[in-house]
Design a protein around this motif. Sequence first.
Motif, PDB file in Angstrom:
ATOM      1  N   GLY A  17       0.794  -1.217   0.000  1.00 49.54           N
ATOM      2  CA  GLY A  17       0.000   0.000   0.000  1.00 49.54           C
ATOM      3  C   GLY A  17       0.828   1.269   0.000  1.00 49.54           C
ATOM      4  O   GLY A  17       0.288   2.387   0.021  1.00 49.54           O
ATOM      5  N   ARG A  18       2.150   1.137  -0.045  1.00 50.32           N
ATOM      6  CA  ARG A  18       3.030   2.305  -0.003  1.00 50.32           C
ATOM      7  C   ARG A  18       3.675   2.611  -1.357  1.00 50.32           C
ATOM      8  O   ARG A  18       4.361   3.616  -1.505  1.00 50.32           O
ATOM      9  N   TYR A  19       3.439   1.750  -2.334  1.00 51.58           N
ATOM     10  CA  TYR A  19       4.083   1.933  -3.629  1.00 51.58           C
ATOM     11  C   TYR A  19       3.090   1.649  -4.760  1.00 51.58           C
ATOM     12  O   TYR A  19       2.176   0.833  -4.622  1.00 51.58           O
ATOM     13  N   LYS A  20       3.324   2.333  -5.868  1.00 46.96           N
ATOM     14  CA  LYS A  20       2.674   1.999  -7.124  1.00 46.96           C
ATOM     15  C   LYS A  20       3.780   1.670  -8.119  1.00 46.96           C
ATOM     16  O   LYS A  20       4.734   2.439  -8.262  1.00 46.96           O
ATOM     17  N   VAL A  21       3.650   0.557  -8.774  1.00 48.77           N
ATOM     18  CA  VAL A  21       4.698   0.093  -9.674  1.00 48.77           C
ATOM     19  C   VAL A  21       4.212   0.202 -11.117  1.00 48.77           C
ATOM     20  O   VAL A  21       3.120  -0.279 -11.452  1.00 48.77           O
ATOM     21  N   LEU A  22       5.022   0.833 -11.972  1.00 50.74           N
ATOM     22  CA  LEU A  22       4.738   0.887 -13.399  1.00 50.74           C
ATOM     23  C   LEU A  22       5.501  -0.219 -14.107  1.00 50.74           C
ATOM     24  O   LEU A  22       6.682  -0.445 -13.835  1.00 50.74           O
ATOM     25  N   ARG A  23       4.822  -0.902 -14.994  1.00 53.09           N
ATOM     26  CA  ARG A  23       5.454  -1.964 -15.763  1.00 53.09           C
ATOM     27  C   ARG A  23       5.756  -1.482 -17.178  1.00 53.09           C
ATOM     28  O   ARG A  23       4.932  -0.800 -17.771  1.00 53.09           O
ATOM     29  N   LYS A  24       6.919  -1.848 -17.696  1.00 52.76           N
ATOM     30  CA  LYS A  24       7.285  -1.419 -19.042  1.00 52.76           C
ATOM     31  C   LYS A  24       6.373  -2.072 -20.067  1.00 52.76           C
ATOM     32  O   LYS A  24       6.112  -3.270 -20.017  1.00 52.76           O
ATOM     33  N   LEU A  25       5.867  -1.249 -20.972  1.00 54.91           N
ATOM     34  CA  LEU A  25       4.967  -1.745 -21.992  1.00 54.91           C
ATOM     35  C   LEU A  25       5.720  -2.669 -22.956  1.00 54.91           C
ATOM     36  O   LEU A  25       6.775  -2.309 -23.471  1.00 54.91           O
ATOM     37  N   VAL A  26       5.173  -3.831 -23.161  1.00 54.39           N
ATOM     38  CA  VAL A  26       5.745  -4.787 -24.117  1.00 54.39           C
ATOM     39  C   VAL A  26       4.777  -4.890 -25.298  1.00 54.39           C
ATOM     40  O   VAL A  26       3.617  -5.292 -25.118  1.00 54.39           O
ATOM     41  N   PRO A  27       5.208  -4.500 -26.504  1.00 52.71           N
ATOM     42  CA  PRO A  27       4.299  -4.573 -27.663  1.00 52.71           C
ATOM     43  C   PRO A  27       3.766  -5.985 -27.886  1.00 52.71           C
ATOM     44  O   PRO A  27       4.459  -6.975 -27.644  1.00 52.71           O
ATOM     45  N   ARG A  28       2.538  -6.065 -28.327  1.00 50.61           N
ATOM     46  CA  ARG A  28       1.929  -7.353 -28.613  1.00 50.61           C
ATOM     47  C   ARG A  28       2.618  -8.021 -29.806  1.00 50.61           C
ATOM     48  O   ARG A  28       3.081  -7.336 -30.720  1.00 50.61           O
ATOM     49  N   PRO A  29       2.658  -9.339 -29.821  1.00 54.44           N
ATOM     50  CA  PRO A  29       3.227 -10.025 -30.986  1.00 54.44           C
ATOM     51  C   PRO A  29       2.345  -9.818 -32.212  1.00 54.44           C
ATOM     52  O   PRO A  29       1.134  -9.588 -32.097  1.00 54.44           O
ATOM     53  N   ILE A  30       2.938  -9.915 -33.374  1.00 54.67           N
ATOM     54  CA  ILE A  30       2.202  -9.778 -34.629  1.00 54.67           C
ATOM     55  C   ILE A  30       1.864 -11.167 -35.150  1.00 54.67           C
ATOM     56  O   ILE A  30       2.736 -12.037 -35.248  1.00 54.67           O
ATOM     57  N   ILE A  31       0.589 -11.373 -35.451  1.00 51.57           N
ATOM     58  CA  ILE A  31       0.182 -12.641 -36.061  1.00 51.57           C
ATOM     59  C   ILE A  31      -0.451 -12.338 -37.417  1.00 51.57           C
ATOM     60  O   ILE A  31      -0.766 -11.184 -37.727  1.00 51.57           O
ATOM     61  N   THR A 100       9.853  15.751 -30.107  1.00 53.28           N
ATOM     62  CA  THR A 100       9.754  14.417 -30.701  1.00 53.28           C
ATOM     63  C   THR A 100      11.053  13.624 -30.663  1.00 53.28           C
ATOM     64  O   THR A 100      11.024  12.391 -30.797  1.00 53.28           O
ATOM     65  N   GLY A 101      12.173  14.326 -30.534  1.00 53.57           N
ATOM     66  CA  GLY A 101      13.465  13.649 -30.604  1.00 53.57           C
ATOM     67  C   GLY A 101      13.913  13.364 -32.022  1.00 53.57           C
ATOM     68  O   GLY A 101      14.970  12.755 -32.242  1.00 53.57           O
ATOM     69  N   ILE A 102      13.147  13.813 -33.019  1.00 51.63           N
ATOM     70  CA  ILE A 102      13.484  13.561 -34.419  1.00 51.63           C
ATOM     71  C   ILE A 102      14.351  14.702 -34.935  1.00 51.63           C
ATOM     72  O   ILE A 102      13.963  15.873 -34.873  1.00 51.63           O
ATOM     73  N   THR A 103      15.509  14.369 -35.454  1.00 49.64           N
ATOM     74  CA  THR A 103      16.458  15.365 -35.950  1.00 49.64           C
ATOM     75  C   THR A 103      16.529  15.334 -37.474  1.00 49.64           C
ATOM     76  O   THR A 103      16.083  14.382 -38.124  1.00 49.64           O
ATOM     77  N   PHE A 180       4.634   2.220 -18.485  1.00 51.47           N
ATOM     78  CA  PHE A 180       5.466   3.309 -19.002  1.00 51.47           C
ATOM     79  C   PHE A 180       6.044   2.857 -20.330  1.00 51.47           C
ATOM     80  O   PHE A 180       6.141   1.664 -20.625  1.00 51.47           O
ATOM     81  N   HIS A 181       6.386   3.828 -21.182  1.00 54.18           N
ATOM     82  CA  HIS A 181       6.915   3.502 -22.501  1.00 54.18           C
ATOM     83  C   HIS A 181       7.799   4.640 -22.982  1.00 54.18           C
ATOM     84  O   HIS A 181       7.874   5.697 -22.364  1.00 54.18           O
ATOM     85  N   ASP A 182       8.473   4.415 -24.077  1.00 50.50           N
ATOM     86  CA  ASP A 182       9.289   5.452 -24.698  1.00 50.50           C
ATOM     87  C   ASP A 182       8.368   6.333 -25.527  1.00 50.50           C
ATOM     88  O   ASP A 182       8.007   5.986 -26.659  1.00 50.50           O
ATOM     89  N   GLY A 183       7.971   7.468 -24.971  1.00 53.41           N
ATOM     90  CA  GLY A 183       6.966   8.301 -25.609  1.00 53.41           C
ATOM     91  C   GLY A 183       7.482   9.183 -26.718  1.00 53.41           C
ATOM     92  O   GLY A 183       8.677   9.347 -26.914  1.00 53.41           O
ATOM     93  N   HIS A 184       6.531   9.752 -27.470  1.00 55.48           N
ATOM     94  CA  HIS A 184       6.754  10.759 -28.504  1.00 55.48           C
ATOM     95  C   HIS A 184       7.351  10.221 -29.793  1.00 55.48           C
ATOM     96  O   HIS A 184       7.677  11.005 -30.683  1.00 55.48           O
ATOM     97  N   ARG A 185       7.522   8.921 -29.930  1.00 55.83           N
ATOM     98  CA  ARG A 185       7.794   8.354 -31.245  1.00 55.83           C
ATOM     99  C   ARG A 185       6.514   7.669 -31.682  1.00 55.83           C
ATOM    100  O   ARG A 185       5.834   7.005 -30.892  1.00 55.83           O
TER     101      ARG A 185
END
Length: 296
Positions: A17-31, A100-103, A180-185
């Motif tokens: 009850g003292r923490y909230k944990v963020l899990r790294k987003l893992v993209p779904r597999p492509i079928i 965006t981080g795009i150069t 959480f994820h690598d945003g802005h791309r």
Amino acid sequence: MDVWDAEKAAARLEDSGRYKVLRKLVPRPIISRGESRFPRLALLVDTETTGLQHARDEVIEIGAIAFTYDDDGRIGDVVDVYGGLQQPSAPIPAEITRLTGITDDMVAGQALEMAKLDALIEPADLVLAHNAAFDRPFCEKLTPSFIPKAWACSVKEINWAELGFEGNKLGYLVGQSGLFHDGHRATDDCHALLEVLAGSQGDAGRTPFAQLLQASAAQRVRIFAQNSPFDMKDHLKNRGYRWSDGSDGRPKAWWIEVDEDLYDAELRYLRTEIYRWEDADPLTLRLSAHDRFRMG
């Protein structure tokens, strides 16, 4: 020696009850499309551009995820993904690179694979974006394949507050979904939004995507209060009307968009409070998902 189990450790932290944990987003597999048992196909798109004006600015990146779904709003499987960069006709503004981080070096010599993008678009029953009013005009400039499609907007057509979220920005939605994820791309943001849309929220356990699907299927009405008295502008603004200066092809007037079942009440408001003429007949456009969020 104990074997480290990250998920068990995260669960223990959360159980305290003292923490909230963020899990790294893992993209779904492509079928393959044929392997998915879900009958419908949607395309989730995101663009990065040189600015906000589709008339003069350009797409420098697009991300697109094709996924299956059913009529109840259940998301099925990812069946294709595309992401690409494109060199614009002028240097990328420094503010866009910061956001965006795009150069310029990243896009030098790059061009989008339009044949592959068109192949994703053409079979889609629905195209959706997080702020479709921004993305749709840019996408339609990019390829005419987007033009005849039904579009949905995950900003405007989902009541995120009702689902317990504090805002509708993607960063808020992802974080409050425990990720959480690598945003802005573009492609990363598409993967993130897909997981948010697929999550079960609210007392009824419906997915945000189910709410989006229902809203996009409803007809809406856009009403233009043309030639309304100047001294009524604050009344219109306070009611939610927005001003169009005519530069985007719309009439030069205050306007609002409402659900079909609210049209009579809105017309009554205009006739009694604004025009004060019972036969006033303001310009009205009925819009389906094929019409909403497009240019003009």
